[in-house]
Motif scaffolding. Structure first.
Motif, mmCIF file in Angstrom:
data_model
loop_
_atom_site.group_PDB
_atom_site.id
_atom_site.type_symbol
_atom_site.label_atom_id
_atom_site.label_comp_id
_atom_site.label_asym_id
_atom_site.label_seq_id
_atom_site.Cartn_x
_atom_site.Cartn_y
_atom_site.Cartn_z
ATOM 1 N N THR A 1 69.803 28.954 19.301
ATOM 2 C CA THR A 1 70.788 28.762 18.251
ATOM 3 C C THR A 1 71.831 29.873 18.259
ATOM 4 O OG1 THR A 1 69.073 27.716 16.940
ATOM 5 C CG2 THR A 1 71.069 28.333 15.782
ATOM 6 N N GLY A 2 71.416 31.098 18.551
ATOM 7 C CA GLY A 2 72.361 32.206 18.650
ATOM 8 C C GLY A 2 73.371 31.984 19.766
ATOM 9 N N THR B 1 81.653 29.118 18.543
ATOM 10 C CA THR B 1 82.688 29.974 17.952
ATOM 11 C C THR B 1 83.760 30.289 18.993
ATOM 12 O OG1 THR B 1 81.055 30.949 16.464
ATOM 13 C CG2 THR B 1 83.121 32.144 16.737
ATOM 14 N N VAL C 1 80.322 33.717 10.584
ATOM 15 C CA VAL C 1 79.393 33.181 11.583
ATOM 16 C C VAL C 1 78.110 34.007 11.611
ATOM 17 C CG1 VAL C 1 79.052 32.834 14.066
ATOM 18 C CG2 VAL C 1 81.172 32.098 12.988
ATOM 19 N N MET D 1 70.267 31.462 8.548
ATOM 20 C CA MET D 1 69.454 30.489 9.251
ATOM 21 C C MET D 1 68.204 31.146 9.835
ATOM 22 S SD MET D 1 70.283 28.223 12.588
ATOM 23 C CE MET D 1 70.142 29.709 13.515
ATOM 24 N N LEU D 2 68.355 32.320 10.434
ATOM 25 C CA LEU D 2 67.202 33.034 10.975
ATOM 26 C C LEU D 2 66.208 33.397 9.876
ATOM 27 C CD1 LEU D 2 68.717 35.465 13.618
ATOM 28 C CD2 LEU D 2 67.390 33.394 14.020
ATOM 29 N N TYR E 1 74.418 32.644 10.604
ATOM 30 C CA TYR E 1 73.329 32.754 11.575
ATOM 31 C C TYR E 1 72.178 33.571 10.988
ATOM 32 C CZ TYR E 1 70.881 33.716 15.953
ATOM 33 O OH TYR E 1 69.929 33.824 16.934
ATOM 34 N N SER F 1 65.518 30.436 17.842
ATOM 35 C CA SER F 1 66.442 31.470 17.363
ATOM 36 C C SER F 1 67.422 31.894 18.453
ATOM 37 C CB SER F 1 65.657 32.692 16.879
ATOM 38 O OG SER F 1 64.826 32.353 15.808
ATOM 39 N N THR G 1 75.672 29.143 18.764
ATOM 40 C CA THR G 1 76.639 29.604 17.763
ATOM 41 C C THR G 1 77.760 30.399 18.430
ATOM 42 O OG1 THR G 1 74.890 29.706 16.101
ATOM 43 C CG2 THR G 1 76.896 30.945 15.640
#
Length: 147
Positions: free
Chosen positions: A101-102, A109, A133, A140-141, A137, A98, A105
């Motif tokens: 990925t954050g 961006t 975005v 996805m989480l 996100y 997590s 992301t």
């Protein structure tokens, strides 16, 4: 080293309980959400089942944990509350995934915004992109952590 008589005792209890319920090994595996091979290995006394798996089988077969030799209250509590190792390690993995990925992301961006000379033209477009975005996100989480 595992005690063979303990494996054989548990194997016999599981096999007899399964047969008395009229379940095939596959049916028991499906009900307990275990692999067929795991049930086969337990019933052949090839392995001593993990506490979590033994608890799943005992629930499906209506077996009393005392009958399985777990008369100690501490052993029962451990057996009932234990989670499979994969799930314990899974929380750490989910957290790492997590956060990674954050950050990824955020960086992607920022890279997109820095390479584009004419986007965003207005602050509204910027906020719309950021909202998209964040929503992506968040979704996805939610999928990662709901399992």
């Amino acid at each position: 080293m595992t005690n063979n008589t303990e494996k054989e005792k548990i194997a016999g209890l599981i096999r007899n309980a399964r047969l008395s319920k009229g379940y095939s090994q596959q049916q028991l595996a499906d009900l307990a959400q275990l692999n067929l091979r795991s049930v086969q290995r337990i019933e052949k006394a090839e392995v001593l089942p993990r506490a979590y798996n033994l608890n799943l089988l005992a629930k499906q077969l209506d077996l009393d944990l005392d009958a399985l030799g777990f008369s100690n209250d501490l052993q029962k509590a451990t057996l009932l509350n234990s989670a499979p190792v994969g799930r314990q390690a899974g929380k750490t993995g989910k957290l790492i995934f997590s956060v990674t990925t954050g950050l990824l992301t955020f960086l992607l961006t920022a890279a997109f915004l820095s390479q584009s000379s004419d986007f965003p033209e207005t602050s509204f477009e910027l906020f719309l992109l950021l909202a998209f975005v964040v929503a992506l996100y968040g979704a996805m989480l939610w999928r990662i952590w709901k399992r």
